[in-house]
Design a protein around this motif. Structure first.
Motif, PDB file in Angstrom:
ATOM      1  N   ALA A  14      38.099  48.125  45.890  1.00 39.74           N
ATOM      2  CA  ALA A  14      37.990  48.936  44.649  1.00 39.74           C
ATOM      3  C   ALA A  14      38.474  48.018  43.490  1.00 39.74           C
ATOM      4  CB  ALA A  14      38.784  50.155  44.659  1.00 39.74           C
ATOM      5  N   LEU A  15      39.608  47.282  43.517  1.00 44.46           N
ATOM      6  CA  LEU A  15      40.014  46.350  42.567  1.00 44.46           C
ATOM      7  C   LEU A  15      38.982  45.197  42.329  1.00 44.46           C
ATOM      8  CD1 LEU A  15      42.363  45.245  40.655  1.00 44.46           C
ATOM      9  CD2 LEU A  15      42.911  44.024  42.779  1.00 44.46           C
ATOM     10  N   ALA A  16      38.396  44.619  43.376  1.00 46.58           N
ATOM     11  CA  ALA A  16      37.445  43.476  43.322  1.00 46.58           C
ATOM     12  C   ALA A  16      36.241  44.145  42.765  1.00 46.58           C
ATOM     13  CB  ALA A  16      37.066  43.073  44.885  1.00 46.58           C
ATOM     14  N   GLY A  17      35.648  45.380  42.859  1.00 49.28           N
ATOM     15  CA  GLY A  17      34.609  45.942  42.349  1.00 49.28           C
ATOM     16  C   GLY A  17      34.651  45.959  40.901  1.00 49.28           C
ATOM     17  N   LEU A  18      36.093  46.450  40.478  1.00 46.13           N
ATOM     18  CA  LEU A  18      36.328  46.777  39.049  1.00 46.13           C
ATOM     19  C   LEU A  18      36.245  45.372  38.235  1.00 46.13           C
ATOM     20  CD1 LEU A  18      37.371  49.029  37.367  1.00 46.13           C
ATOM     21  CD2 LEU A  18      39.647  48.172  37.737  1.00 46.13           C
ATOM     22  N   GLY A  83      32.266  47.897  45.694  1.00 46.25           N
ATOM     23  CA  GLY A  83      33.404  47.182  46.145  1.00 46.25           C
ATOM     24  C   GLY A  83      34.309  47.787  47.131  1.00 46.25           C
ATOM     25  N   VAL A  84      34.295  49.173  47.061  1.00 48.01           N
ATOM     26  CA  VAL A  84      35.211  49.796  48.020  1.00 48.01           C
ATOM     27  C   VAL A  84      34.193  49.748  49.669  1.00 48.01           C
ATOM     28  CG1 VAL A  84      35.434  52.515  48.932  1.00 48.01           C
ATOM     29  CG2 VAL A  84      36.095  51.818  46.575  1.00 48.01           C
ATOM     30  N   ALA A  85      32.975  49.830  49.585  1.00 49.62           N
ATOM     31  CA  ALA A  85      32.124  49.791  50.795  1.00 49.62           C
ATOM     32  C   ALA A  85      32.452  48.390  51.335  1.00 49.62           C
ATOM     33  CB  ALA A  85      30.651  49.919  50.324  1.00 49.62           C
ATOM     34  N   PRO A 106      47.046  34.684  58.973  1.00 51.94           N
ATOM     35  CA  PRO A 106      46.469  35.890  58.525  1.00 51.94           C
ATOM     36  C   PRO A 106      45.766  35.387  57.196  1.00 51.94           C
ATOM     37  CG  PRO A 106      48.778  36.462  59.311  1.00 51.94           C
ATOM     38  CD  PRO A 106      48.483  34.808  59.490  1.00 51.94           C
ATOM     39  N   ARG A 107      46.249  34.896  56.437  1.00 45.80           N
ATOM     40  CA  ARG A 107      45.705  34.774  54.679  1.00 45.80           C
ATOM     41  C   ARG A 107      44.424  33.844  55.015  1.00 45.80           C
ATOM     42  NH1 ARG A 107      50.493  31.851  51.481  1.00 45.80           N
ATOM     43  NH2 ARG A 107      50.473  30.017  52.751  1.00 45.80           N
ATOM     44  N   THR A 108      44.515  32.733  55.972  1.00 44.84           N
ATOM     45  CA  THR A 108      43.334  31.979  56.003  1.00 44.84           C
ATOM     46  C   THR A 108      42.048  32.897  56.562  1.00 44.84           C
ATOM     47  OG1 THR A 108      44.788  30.235  56.589  1.00 44.84           O
ATOM     48  CG2 THR A 108      42.539  29.867  57.173  1.00 44.84           C
ATOM     49  N   LEU A 109      42.484  33.627  57.483  1.00 43.94           N
ATOM     50  CA  LEU A 109      41.287  34.558  58.191  1.00 43.94           C
ATOM     51  C   LEU A 109      40.969  35.448  57.008  1.00 43.94           C
ATOM     52  CD1 LEU A 109      39.838  35.431  60.592  1.00 43.94           C
ATOM     53  CD2 LEU A 109      41.553  37.119  61.109  1.00 43.94           C
ATOM     54  N   SER A 110      41.871  35.858  56.185  1.00 47.34           N
ATOM     55  CA  SER A 110      41.116  36.636  55.124  1.00 47.34           C
ATOM     56  C   SER A 110      40.257  36.059  54.067  1.00 47.34           C
ATOM     57  CB  SER A 110      42.302  37.116  54.185  1.00 47.34           C
ATOM     58  OG  SER A 110      41.919  37.843  53.032  1.00 47.34           O
ATOM     59  N   MET A 111      40.605  34.825  53.924  1.00 50.87           N
ATOM     60  CA  MET A 111      39.643  33.975  53.230  1.00 50.87           C
ATOM     61  C   MET A 111      38.213  33.616  53.796  1.00 50.87           C
ATOM     62  SD  MET A 111      41.160  33.897  50.390  1.00 50.87           S
ATOM     63  CE  MET A 111      40.003  33.081  49.411  1.00 50.87           C
ATOM     64  N   LEU A 112      38.335  33.564  55.074  1.00 47.12           N
ATOM     65  CA  LEU A 112      37.138  33.224  55.803  1.00 47.12           C
ATOM     66  C   LEU A 112      36.146  34.495  56.106  1.00 47.12           C
ATOM     67  CD1 LEU A 112      38.787  30.799  58.605  1.00 47.12           C
ATOM     68  CD2 LEU A 112      37.050  30.151  56.570  1.00 47.12           C
ATOM     69  N   VAL A 113      36.829  35.483  56.376  1.00 45.30           N
ATOM     70  CA  VAL A 113      36.060  36.803  56.659  1.00 45.30           C
ATOM     71  C   VAL A 113      35.614  37.142  55.222  1.00 45.30           C
ATOM     72  CG1 VAL A 113      36.221  39.201  56.764  1.00 45.30           C
ATOM     73  CG2 VAL A 113      37.450  37.826  58.284  1.00 45.30           C
ATOM     74  N   SER A 246      24.637  37.352  38.504  1.00 48.88           N
ATOM     75  CA  SER A 246      24.596  38.178  39.652  1.00 48.88           C
ATOM     76  C   SER A 246      25.569  37.437  40.729  1.00 48.88           C
ATOM     77  CB  SER A 246      23.052  38.468  40.053  1.00 48.88           C
ATOM     78  OG  SER A 246      23.084  39.233  41.366  1.00 48.88           O
ATOM     79  N   ILE A 247      25.164  36.173  40.897  1.00 52.96           N
ATOM     80  CA  ILE A 247      25.911  35.489  41.945  1.00 52.96           C
ATOM     81  C   ILE A 247      27.271  35.482  41.608  1.00 52.96           C
ATOM     82  CG2 ILE A 247      26.117  33.006  43.073  1.00 52.96           C
ATOM     83  CD1 ILE A 247      23.210  32.805  42.738  1.00 52.96           C
ATOM     84  N   ALA A 248      27.657  35.006  40.222  1.00 57.85           N
ATOM     85  CA  ALA A 248      28.834  34.975  39.838  1.00 57.85           C
ATOM     86  C   ALA A 248      29.672  36.173  40.085  1.00 57.85           C
ATOM     87  CB  ALA A 248      29.092  34.651  38.366  1.00 57.85           C
ATOM     88  N   ALA A 249      28.945  37.374  39.854  1.00 56.02           N
ATOM     89  CA  ALA A 249      29.928  38.576  40.150  1.00 56.02           C
ATOM     90  C   ALA A 249      30.146  38.947  41.587  1.00 56.02           C
ATOM     91  CB  ALA A 249      28.958  39.752  39.583  1.00 56.02           C
ATOM     92  N   GLN A 250      29.120  38.489  42.367  1.00 57.17           N
ATOM     93  CA  GLN A 250      29.716  38.755  43.918  1.00 57.17           C
ATOM     94  C   GLN A 250      30.389  37.794  44.171  1.00 57.17           C
ATOM     95  OE1 GLN A 250      28.143  40.675  46.293  1.00 57.17           O
ATOM     96  NE2 GLN A 250      26.575  41.695  45.107  1.00 57.17           N
ATOM     97  N   ALA A 251      30.581  36.484  43.618  1.00 55.02           N
ATOM     98  CA  ALA A 251      31.631  35.366  44.137  1.00 55.02           C
ATOM     99  C   ALA A 251      33.050  36.075  43.753  1.00 55.02           C
ATOM    100  CB  ALA A 251      31.296  34.348  43.546  1.00 55.02           C
ATOM    101  N   ILE A 252      32.960  36.673  42.508  1.00 52.77           N
ATOM    102  CA  ILE A 252      34.132  37.259  41.826  1.00 52.77           C
ATOM    103  C   ILE A 252      34.539  38.593  42.696  1.00 52.77           C
ATOM    104  CG2 ILE A 252      35.119  38.695  40.085  1.00 52.77           C
ATOM    105  CD1 ILE A 252      33.590  37.010  38.073  1.00 52.77           C
ATOM    106  N   LEU A 253      33.700  38.956  43.321  1.00 52.36           N
ATOM    107  CA  LEU A 253      34.160  40.433  44.063  1.00 52.36           C
ATOM    108  C   LEU A 253      34.745  40.003  45.226  1.00 52.36           C
ATOM    109  CD1 LEU A 253      31.953  43.417  44.359  1.00 52.36           C
ATOM    110  CD2 LEU A 253      32.849  42.468  46.489  1.00 52.36           C
ATOM    111  N   TRP A 254      33.868  39.013  46.057  1.00 55.99           N
ATOM    112  CA  TRP A 254      34.481  38.511  47.286  1.00 55.99           C
ATOM    113  C   TRP A 254      35.794  37.848  47.263  1.00 55.99           C
ATOM    114  CZ3 TRP A 254      32.772  41.038  51.558  1.00 55.99           C
ATOM    115  CH2 TRP A 254      31.564  41.757  51.428  1.00 55.99           C
ATOM    116  N   ALA A 255      35.847  36.885  46.329  1.00 52.32           N
ATOM    117  CA  ALA A 255      37.159  36.086  46.060  1.00 52.32           C
ATOM    118  C   ALA A 255      38.259  36.944  45.853  1.00 52.32           C
ATOM    119  CB  ALA A 255      36.819  35.050  45.041  1.00 52.32           C
ATOM    120  N   THR A 256      37.901  37.921  45.035  1.00 47.95           N
ATOM    121  CA  THR A 256      39.312  38.825  45.094  1.00 47.95           C
ATOM    122  C   THR A 256      39.453  39.673  46.093  1.00 47.95           C
ATOM    123  OG1 THR A 256      38.414  39.287  42.555  1.00 47.95           O
ATOM    124  CG2 THR A 256      39.958  41.018  43.579  1.00 47.95           C
TER     125      THR A 256
END
Ligand SMILES: [Zn+2]
Lengths: 279, 71
Positions: A14-18, A83-85, A106-113, A246-256
């Protein structure tokens, strides 16, 4: 444990979507408005041509929500829920990968996923069927376009999961580095074949019938019966900006998602004596 | 700052027993896919709630910007 992982994934999503929405409101909305302005100008030019040719005027659909609602509230609700989905899917993928993809922190896996989600769900499908602003896309082809996009997305995610499984298998024989390269190569080849086999949007039967052989549905210049251009084709700069944002927004979402989930997962999974007992 | 290795010396200990976690994981996937569908696809290619365009029109800009096919 799975409930705690899912809850964190959904909240971070939800935060990432925001954040992606804030970016969209600032950068995407002017481009969307430019595209809508182009479309109404084109509709007027088309109406003038139709009138001159003695054709009946086509009527526009009723406006359900004002542009102000769509551009401020609708896009916000849509992006936060997206973002929630994605956070929910991210959490499930994270939970399944935990302890099954090698000795990752755990945090490396988070970035990879998160990187996998960005690639599989958005960027790879985008290569074949990129995001389009309003006024690009023919009403008659929405059914095949929707089906093709979902098919492309399913292929992309499935092949990505396949590549991870393949990489795990090969790692025993070839080592991590070579196994990763081989699995990446396999993914590129298989997804490339899928992209080559799937039709471009311009090749859809309804489009070939109405517009002749074209690669995409991007509006071409509008011509009168004498062949003179009376309205230009879709502005290339608006299209580039829209797609880039559009790409930048998705990059922000997934990076967050990846970055904020990482420390939460690290804390959740830290081997504390007390917690080990509780598990 | 000391560098922290990306990998741990021992295997990441937490492995969720999938059959046990299946209910929550499966339910979450269904929930996420339903959201994905209503934001991106409903009242476009296919429609669940009849022929009106409320969902489509409301999230319209997000649908375009997130990469879904629309108009
Ligand atoms: Zn649209």
């Amino acid at each position: 444990m799975e409930k705690r992982i899912i809850l964190r994934g959904v909240l971070v999503g939800a935060l990432a979507g925001l954040l992606a929405f804030v970016f969209a409101r600032i950068f995407a909305e002017p481009q969307i408005q430019a595209a809508i302005d182009y479309e109404s100008g084109r509709d007027q030019a088309q109406a003038a041509l139709d009138k001159a040719a003695g054709l009946p005027a086509g009527d526009e659909g009723p406006e359900i929500f004002s542009r102000a609602i769509q551009a401020n509230v609708g896009i916000g609700v849509g992006m936060v829920l997206f973002g929630v989905a994605m956070g929910a899917l991210f959490a499930v993928a994270y939970a399944v990968c935990l302890g099954r993809v090698g000795n990752l922190r755990p945090r490396t896996l988070s970035m990879l996923v998160a990187g996998g989600g960005f690639l599989g769900i958005y960027l790879v499908p985008f290569i074949k069927y990129p995001a389009n602003p309003p006024s690009i896309g023919h009403q008659e082809t929405i059914a095949p376009r929707g089906a093709l996009y979902v098919l492309m997305m399913v292929c992309s995610v499935a092949f990505l999961i396949g590549a991870v499984v393949l990489g795990k298998r090969l790692a025993k024989r070839f080592g991590n580095w070579n196994a990763t390269l081989l699995a990446t190569l396999a993914f590129v080849v298989v997804i490339g074949v899928a992209m080559a086999l799937l039709p471009s949007l311009g090749e859809l039967a309804a489009n070939v019938r109405d517009y002749g052989p074209q690669a995409t549905e991007t509006p071409l210049p509008l011509k009168n019966p004498a062949g003179q251009i009376v309205y230009p084709g879709f502005p290339a700069d608006v299209l580039w900006d829209f797609r880039f944002y559009s790409i930048a927004a998705q990059a922000i979402l997934w990076a967050t998602l990846g970055l904020v989930f990482a420390p939460l997962a690290e804390r959740l999974l830290a081997p504390k004596p007390a917690q080990q007992l509780a598990m | 700052m000391s560098t922290i290795p990306a990998t741990t010396a021992v295997a990441t200990p937490v492995v969720l027993p999938l059959p046990k976690a299946m209910l929550w994981l499966g339910g979450t996937v269904l929930f996420a896919l339903a959201l994905y569908y209503f934001i991106g696809i409903d009242q476009g290619a296919t429609s669940v709630f009849g022929d009106n365009m409320y969902i489509h029109e409301f999230v319209h800009d997000a649908r375009h910007f997130l990469g879904f096919p629309c108009h």
